[in-house]
Motif scaffolding. Sequence first.
Motif, mmCIF file in Angstrom:
data_model
loop_
_atom_site.group_PDB
_atom_site.id
_atom_site.type_symbol
_atom_site.label_atom_id
_atom_site.label_comp_id
_atom_site.label_asym_id
_atom_site.label_seq_id
_atom_site.Cartn_x
_atom_site.Cartn_y
_atom_site.Cartn_z
ATOM 1 N N GLY A 42 6.278 -4.678 -1.277
ATOM 2 C CA GLY A 42 4.812 -4.337 -2.271
ATOM 3 C C GLY A 42 3.851 -5.184 -1.645
ATOM 4 N N SER A 43 3.749 -4.902 -0.254
ATOM 5 C CA SER A 43 2.716 -5.561 0.515
ATOM 6 C C SER A 43 1.208 -4.924 0.696
ATOM 7 N N SER A 44 1.120 -3.779 0.089
ATOM 8 C CA SER A 44 -0.147 -3.183 0.215
ATOM 9 C C SER A 44 -1.392 -3.794 -0.485
ATOM 10 N N ARG A 45 -1.050 -4.282 -1.325
ATOM 11 C CA ARG A 45 -2.417 -5.006 -2.322
ATOM 12 C C ARG A 45 -1.762 -6.361 -3.054
ATOM 13 N N GLY A 46 -2.437 -7.055 -3.546
ATOM 14 C CA GLY A 46 -2.420 -8.124 -4.347
ATOM 15 C C GLY A 46 -1.666 -9.403 -3.840
ATOM 16 N N ILE A 47 -0.709 -9.807 -4.304
ATOM 17 C CA ILE A 47 0.055 -11.031 -3.895
ATOM 18 C C ILE A 47 0.860 -10.713 -2.533
ATOM 19 N N LEU A 77 5.961 -4.596 6.769
ATOM 20 C CA LEU A 77 5.147 -4.387 5.647
ATOM 21 C C LEU A 77 5.736 -2.998 4.777
ATOM 22 N N HIS A 78 6.302 -3.523 3.598
ATOM 23 C CA HIS A 78 6.593 -2.254 2.626
ATOM 24 C C HIS A 78 5.643 -1.896 1.752
ATOM 25 N N TYR A 79 5.440 -0.715 1.485
ATOM 26 C CA TYR A 79 4.552 -0.178 0.585
ATOM 27 C C TYR A 79 5.357 1.126 -0.330
ATOM 28 N N TYR A 80 4.695 1.234 -1.093
ATOM 29 C CA TYR A 80 5.561 2.391 -2.389
ATOM 30 C C TYR A 80 5.568 3.984 -1.420
ATOM 31 N N GLU A 87 -3.964 1.701 1.949
ATOM 32 C CA GLU A 87 -4.065 0.222 1.944
ATOM 33 C C GLU A 87 -3.073 -0.607 2.965
ATOM 34 N N VAL A 88 -1.819 -0.006 3.149
ATOM 35 C CA VAL A 88 -1.162 -0.570 4.038
ATOM 36 C C VAL A 88 -1.462 -0.702 5.789
ATOM 37 N N LEU A 89 -2.164 0.466 5.841
ATOM 38 C CA LEU A 89 -2.566 0.939 7.091
ATOM 39 C C LEU A 89 -3.978 -0.197 7.459
ATOM 40 N N SER A 90 -4.743 -0.215 6.473
ATOM 41 C CA SER A 90 -5.721 -1.372 6.798
ATOM 42 C C SER A 90 -5.236 -2.716 6.733
ATOM 43 N N LEU A 91 -4.307 -3.026 6.023
ATOM 44 C CA LEU A 91 -3.409 -4.510 6.090
ATOM 45 C C LEU A 91 -2.917 -4.532 7.539
ATOM 46 N N LYS A 92 -2.314 -3.657 8.025
ATOM 47 C CA LYS A 92 -1.637 -3.494 9.336
ATOM 48 C C LYS A 92 -2.770 -3.856 10.447
ATOM 49 N N ALA A 93 -3.757 -3.465 10.196
ATOM 50 C CA ALA A 93 -5.055 -3.614 11.271
ATOM 51 C C ALA A 93 -5.318 -5.080 10.954
ATOM 52 N N GLU A 94 -5.473 -5.423 9.813
ATOM 53 C CA GLU A 94 -6.020 -6.785 9.614
ATOM 54 C C GLU A 94 -5.196 -7.756 10.066
ATOM 55 N N VAL A 95 -3.694 -7.767 9.772
ATOM 56 C CA VAL A 95 -2.893 -8.826 10.568
ATOM 57 C C VAL A 95 -2.825 -8.672 11.870
ATOM 58 N N LYS A 121 2.021 -8.311 15.346
ATOM 59 C CA LYS A 121 2.371 -7.216 15.384
ATOM 60 C C LYS A 121 2.995 -6.693 14.174
ATOM 61 N N ALA A 122 2.850 -5.550 13.565
ATOM 62 C CA ALA A 122 3.326 -4.965 12.135
ATOM 63 C C ALA A 122 3.855 -3.689 12.233
ATOM 64 N N VAL A 123 5.247 -3.507 11.434
ATOM 65 C CA VAL A 123 5.468 -2.266 11.134
ATOM 66 C C VAL A 123 5.235 -2.013 9.670
ATOM 67 N N VAL A 124 5.178 -0.454 9.423
ATOM 68 C CA VAL A 124 5.034 -0.348 7.704
ATOM 69 C C VAL A 124 6.061 0.502 7.476
ATOM 70 N N VAL A 125 6.595 0.305 6.394
ATOM 71 C CA VAL A 125 8.048 1.146 5.712
ATOM 72 C C VAL A 125 7.592 1.217 4.436
ATOM 73 N N PRO A 126 7.575 2.719 4.227
ATOM 74 C CA PRO A 126 7.409 3.077 2.745
ATOM 75 C C PRO A 126 8.713 3.551 2.029
#
Length: 260
Positions: free
Chosen positions: A13-18, A36-39, A47-55, A62-67
């Motif tokens: 649940g990394s895309s927003r909030g806590i 970084l998991h997201y729904y 949201e998570v792609l912008s987070l990936k760029a931010e971190v 480095k970050a990987v995103v997993v839906p």
Amino acid sequence: MSLLKNKVVCITGSSRGIGRACAVESARHGATGLILHYYGDEVTEKEVLSLKAEVEAFPGAKAVVVPGDIADASTAAKIVEAGVAAFQRIDVLVSNAGICPFSEFLTMPHATWERTRQVNLDGSFYITQAVANQMKSQTPQGGSIIGVASISALVGGEFQVHYTPTKAGILSLMQSCAVALGKYNIRANAVLPGTIATDINKEDLSDAAKREGMVKRTCLGRLGEPEDLAGPVVFLASDLAKYVTGASLLVDGGLFVNLQ
């Protein structure tokens, strides 16, 4: 300080909030791998792609995103698989994904109870079990698991009869995991946020009178922000907390103790 230097951190649940705040703070403290998991819908993907760029703007991160729907056990397996493929290990899990659809108890559809339990409690169990197995098998063995529970694990709420049991369950899950996993050098702790201004309670707090009432109930005279949770999470993830397991940390601005 680099409290998480060279560590790999997995956040559901990394895309927003806590979850998002924890990801940014982990990168700030030197984490080199972020899972970084997201729904997985269009909104959370953006949201998570912008987070990936931010971190990844932090040196060495480095970050990987997993839906995926965290209520589906196969999502936990995919998160671990993607993380290990990218970084070879997982040092920290922040089990954060959750929902809170406010609902009146007597008329609550059973589907609301089912979905809330599936996401909040079942999902926490699935990801904790999957990551713990990875932490047991890797070299060096071990890691830190942090379950995001809630002050609602300790108190009740008129429109949260379906939600508070799931958060109490997460607290209990972390306590039992501390016992079950200590022999593998895996620590398990819970953070219990109070009223944090996030999307999960945005509609509820849109009532100005209710919002002001919640503010007045805190000792610090303000609602929490997602960043207020990120520091305690980084602490529990770090070696500063290397002898802390089975603990629960209230992060509520003094809400729980304020009886007056």
